[in-house]
Design an enzyme around this catalytic site. Structure first.
Site, short mmCIF file in Angstrom:
data_model
loop_
_atom_site.label_atom_id
_atom_site.label_comp_id
_atom_site.label_asym_id
_atom_site.label_seq_id
_atom_site.Cartn_x
_atom_site.Cartn_y
_atom_site.Cartn_z
N HIS A 307 149.77 67.06 63.05
CA HIS A 307 150.67 67.52 62.01
C HIS A 307 150.26 66.90 60.69
O HIS A 307 149.83 65.75 60.66
CB HIS A 307 152.13 67.14 62.34
CG HIS A 307 153.11 67.96 61.59
ND1 HIS A 307 153.48 67.67 60.31
CD2 HIS A 307 153.76 69.10 61.94
CE1 HIS A 307 154.34 68.59 59.90
NE2 HIS A 307 154.51 69.47 60.86
N ASP A 364 155.65 72.92 68.09
CA ASP A 364 155.22 74.14 68.77
C ASP A 364 154.75 73.89 70.20
O ASP A 364 154.54 74.84 70.95
CB ASP A 364 154.07 74.80 67.99
CG ASP A 364 154.56 75.34 66.67
OD1 ASP A 364 155.69 75.84 66.64
OD2 ASP A 364 153.82 75.26 65.68
N1 CMC Z 1 142.90 69.20 68.10
C1 CMC Z 1 141.79 68.48 67.93
N2 CMC Z 1 141.49 67.79 66.81
C2 CMC Z 1 142.37 67.84 65.81
C3 CMC Z 1 143.57 68.58 65.91
C4 CMC Z 1 143.82 69.27 67.12
N3 CMC Z 1 144.93 69.97 67.28
N4 CMC Z 1 144.27 68.45 64.77
C5 CMC Z 1 143.53 67.68 63.97
N5 CMC Z 1 142.40 67.30 64.58
C6 CMC Z 1 141.37 66.39 64.06
C7 CMC Z 1 140.50 67.09 63.03
O1 CMC Z 1 139.36 67.69 63.62
C8 CMC Z 1 140.15 65.93 62.14
O2 CMC Z 1 139.17 65.15 62.77
P1 CMC Z 1 138.01 64.40 61.91
O3 CMC Z 1 138.74 63.41 61.07
O4 CMC Z 1 137.11 63.82 62.93
O5 CMC Z 1 137.35 65.48 61.08
C9 CMC Z 1 141.42 65.08 62.10
O6 CMC Z 1 142.06 65.35 63.37
C10 CMC Z 1 142.38 65.41 60.97
O7 CMC Z 1 142.65 66.82 61.01
P2 CMC Z 1 142.97 67.69 59.74
O8 CMC Z 1 142.68 69.12 60.05
O9 CMC Z 1 142.30 67.11 58.54
O10 CMC Z 1 144.54 67.46 59.58
P3 CMC Z 1 145.50 68.32 58.68
O11 CMC Z 1 146.63 67.43 58.33
O12 CMC Z 1 144.77 69.00 57.58
O13 CMC Z 1 145.98 69.47 59.71
C11 CMC Z 1 147.14 70.64 61.41
C12 CMC Z 1 147.17 69.47 60.41
C13 CMC Z 1 148.55 70.84 61.97
C14 CMC Z 1 146.73 71.93 60.68
C15 CMC Z 1 146.11 70.31 62.54
O14 CMC Z 1 146.51 69.14 63.20
C16 CMC Z 1 145.95 71.46 63.54
O15 CMC Z 1 145.14 72.35 63.31
N6 CMC Z 1 146.74 71.44 64.67
C17 CMC Z 1 146.71 72.54 65.61
C18 CMC Z 1 147.57 73.69 65.10
C19 CMC Z 1 149.04 73.41 65.23
O16 CMC Z 1 149.50 72.97 66.26
N7 CMC Z 1 149.80 73.73 64.15
C20 CMC Z 1 151.25 73.61 64.15
C21 CMC Z 1 151.72 72.55 63.21
S1 CMC Z 1 153.45 72.11 63.46
C22 CMC Z 1 154.36 73.51 63.07
C23 CMC Z 1 154.18 73.99 61.69
O17 CMC Z 1 154.07 73.25 60.74
O18 CMC Z 1 154.13 75.21 61.55
#
Ligand code: CMC
Length: 428
Positions: A307, A364
């Site tokens: 998140h 989710d």
């Molecule tokens: N699985 C594997 N690796 C992950 C995941 C995941 N679900 N989420 C983040 N990472 C890793 C990412 O690859 C990165 O690694 P590194 O530092 O080595 O490059 C690190 O964790 C940070 O990730 P980020 O993408 O920079 O984090 P963010 O804050 O920009 O993204 C997020 C947050 C929710 C988009 C992301 O965690 C994600 O894609 N999660 C899966 C989709 C999901 O479940 N979304 C629902 C969010 S909650 C409900 C809502 O808000 O709608």
């Protein structure tokens, strides 16, 4: 707290005021930055940028706290109803019994949609994703209520749009499903409460009476409450940004619905279930998928994990996990996907990759299991999220209007070509 912040640019120092919220969140107010210095800030994904001051929802991602208008999400999920929470978010206070009765009555009175809206369904392919239909039809309400686009609506006129939207979204949402199935549409019933009426419109057939199960009504209320607001996330910021141009409430919310549909946002709930089904189909080896999620050469992510703001745990996920256990037990359902979800969670929570990056199950992760248990099809999951999030979008749109916020218009750092002369096609 510091009294002011100092920015030194080209050897010159500029003081900027520091402001503090009621929960001691601190910010540097850089409203005059460009005028004073010629510089702007650059913050891709707005990770450090406060877009507004807001009195609606407080969340502390480090501590795993979420409160609507000061009330902890745990208390609301346990003791309140979705319509009461909607009132709280939109009007800023818990309603008295008379206020709640009137609000519920007004919503019930407006659940019918114009018959011409019904005709629009015929133009969509039968396999259209329900989110595409939902966003289009919510936007189409501007065409049915053209007065809603006026920039200077009175409080009463805004209230009427709020009621209409709260009422009609459940009818339209249920109809997207019926349309998708090729089933006859059910008209709303005024003798039912909000959640019961939605379930009736979803699951009733002219040939078969649908028995409304109070356990399902209660689970639905809880799920909608948990989704009702989440401060300045992607879809809510979209609603505020679109609304800041004085766009109608319906148009602004329709834009928010499209943002929510994205798989990184609300669309993740559908993705989670599809991921669990894929793992099941593949033989159920969760470690294989954990390895895929960690592999930087593989685009696979563990959906329902991670998140932007929660870096400890998502308090909504805690409540939903417990509710999933309760609902499944109450309905006597033994869902093998729940077992896979639990295994996946366990594996991820003990894995260095996920611990290091503070990746925890989000809202989710378990919501899909409950939706499935109460009969909601996978493609409708994000529609359910939209149904829940609506009061939050409305409250944020209304706050933005009441605070007379200026049109949202970010700056950029241009990185393209500098000036060059046009070259005729034969000389390129
Ligand atoms: N699985 C594997 N690796 C992950 C995941 C995941 N679900 N989420 C983040 N990472 C890793 C990412 O690859 C990165 O690694 P590194 O530092 O080595 O490059 C690190 O964790 C940070 O990730 P980020 O993408 O920079 O984090 P963010 O804050 O920009 O993204 C997020 C947050 C929710 C988009 C992301 O965690 C994600 O894609 N999660 C899966 C989709 C999901 O479940 N979304 C629902 C969010 S909650 C409900 C809502 O808000 O709608």
């Amino acid at each position: 707290m510091a009294e002011s912040a100092e920015i030194i640019l080209d050897g010159k120092s500029y003081p900027f005021p520091v402001i503090e919220g009621t929960e001691h969140e601190k910010a540097i107010d850089i409203a005059k930055l460009r005028d004073l210095t010629g510089y702007v800030t650059l913050d891709s994904g707005y990770k450090n940028t406060g877009a507004t001051k807001s009195a609606i929802t407080f969340l502390d991602g480090e501590e795993g706290i979420l409160r609507y208008r000061g009330y902890p999400i745990e208390q609301l999920a346990e003791q309140s109803s979705f319509i009461e929470v909607a009132y709280l978010l939109i009007y800023g206070k818990l309603p008295t019994q008379a206020e709640l009765d009137d609000f519920s009555h007004q919503i019930t009175k407006h659940t019918l949609v114009h018959e011409d809206v019904r005709k629009i369904f015929d133009g969509f392919p039968s396999a259209a994703h329900p989110m595409a239909i939902l966003s289009s039809l919510i936007c189409s309400l501007t065409a049915f209520y053209p007065e809603s686009v006026a920039p200077d609506l009175s409080k009463e006129e805004i209230d009427l749009n709020v009621i209409r939207l709260m009422a009609k979204i459940s009818t339209i949402a249920a109809w997207t499903y019926k349309n998708n199935m090729g089933h006859p549409l059910n008209y709303p019933r005024n003798d039912l409460d909000y959640c019961s009426n939605f379930l009736y419109m979803m699951f009733s057939f002219p040939t078969e009476k649908y028995e409304i199960d109070p356990r399902i009504v209660s689970a639905l209320n809880k799920l909608l409450i948990l989704h009702a607001d989440h401060e300045q996330n992607c879809s809510t910021s979209t609603v505020r940004l679109v609304g800041s141009a004085n766009a109608s409430l319906y148009g602004s919310v329709s834009a928010g619905i499209n943002a929510l549909w994205g798989p990184l946002h609300g669309g993740a709930n559908q993705e989670v279930l599809e991921m669990l089904q894929a793992i099941q189909k593949d033989g159920g080896d969760t470690s294989k998928f954990i390895a895929k999620a960690k592999d930087k050469n593989d685009s696979f992510r563990l959906m329902g994990f991670g998140h932007r703001v929660y870096k400890n745990f998502d308090p909504r996920a805690k409540i939903i996990k417990k509710a999933a256990d309760e609902v499944l037990a109450a309905l006597g359902i033994d869902d093998p996907l729940l077992k896979i979800a639990q295994e996946l969670e366990q594996a991820a929570l003990t894995d260095e990759y996920f611990i290091e990056r503070k990746l925890y199950p989000n809202v989710d992760f378990y919501s899909g299991i409950i939706y499935r248990a109460i009969g909601i099809p996978t493609e409708m999951f994000t529609v359910m999220f939209a149904l829940g999030r609506l009061p939050g979008w409305i409250a944020q749109w209304k706050e933005m209007r009441e605070n007379k916020e200026p049109i949202g218009r970010p700056r950029q750092i241009y990185t393209g070509e500098t000036e060059r002369n046009y070259v005729g096609i034969d000389q390129r």
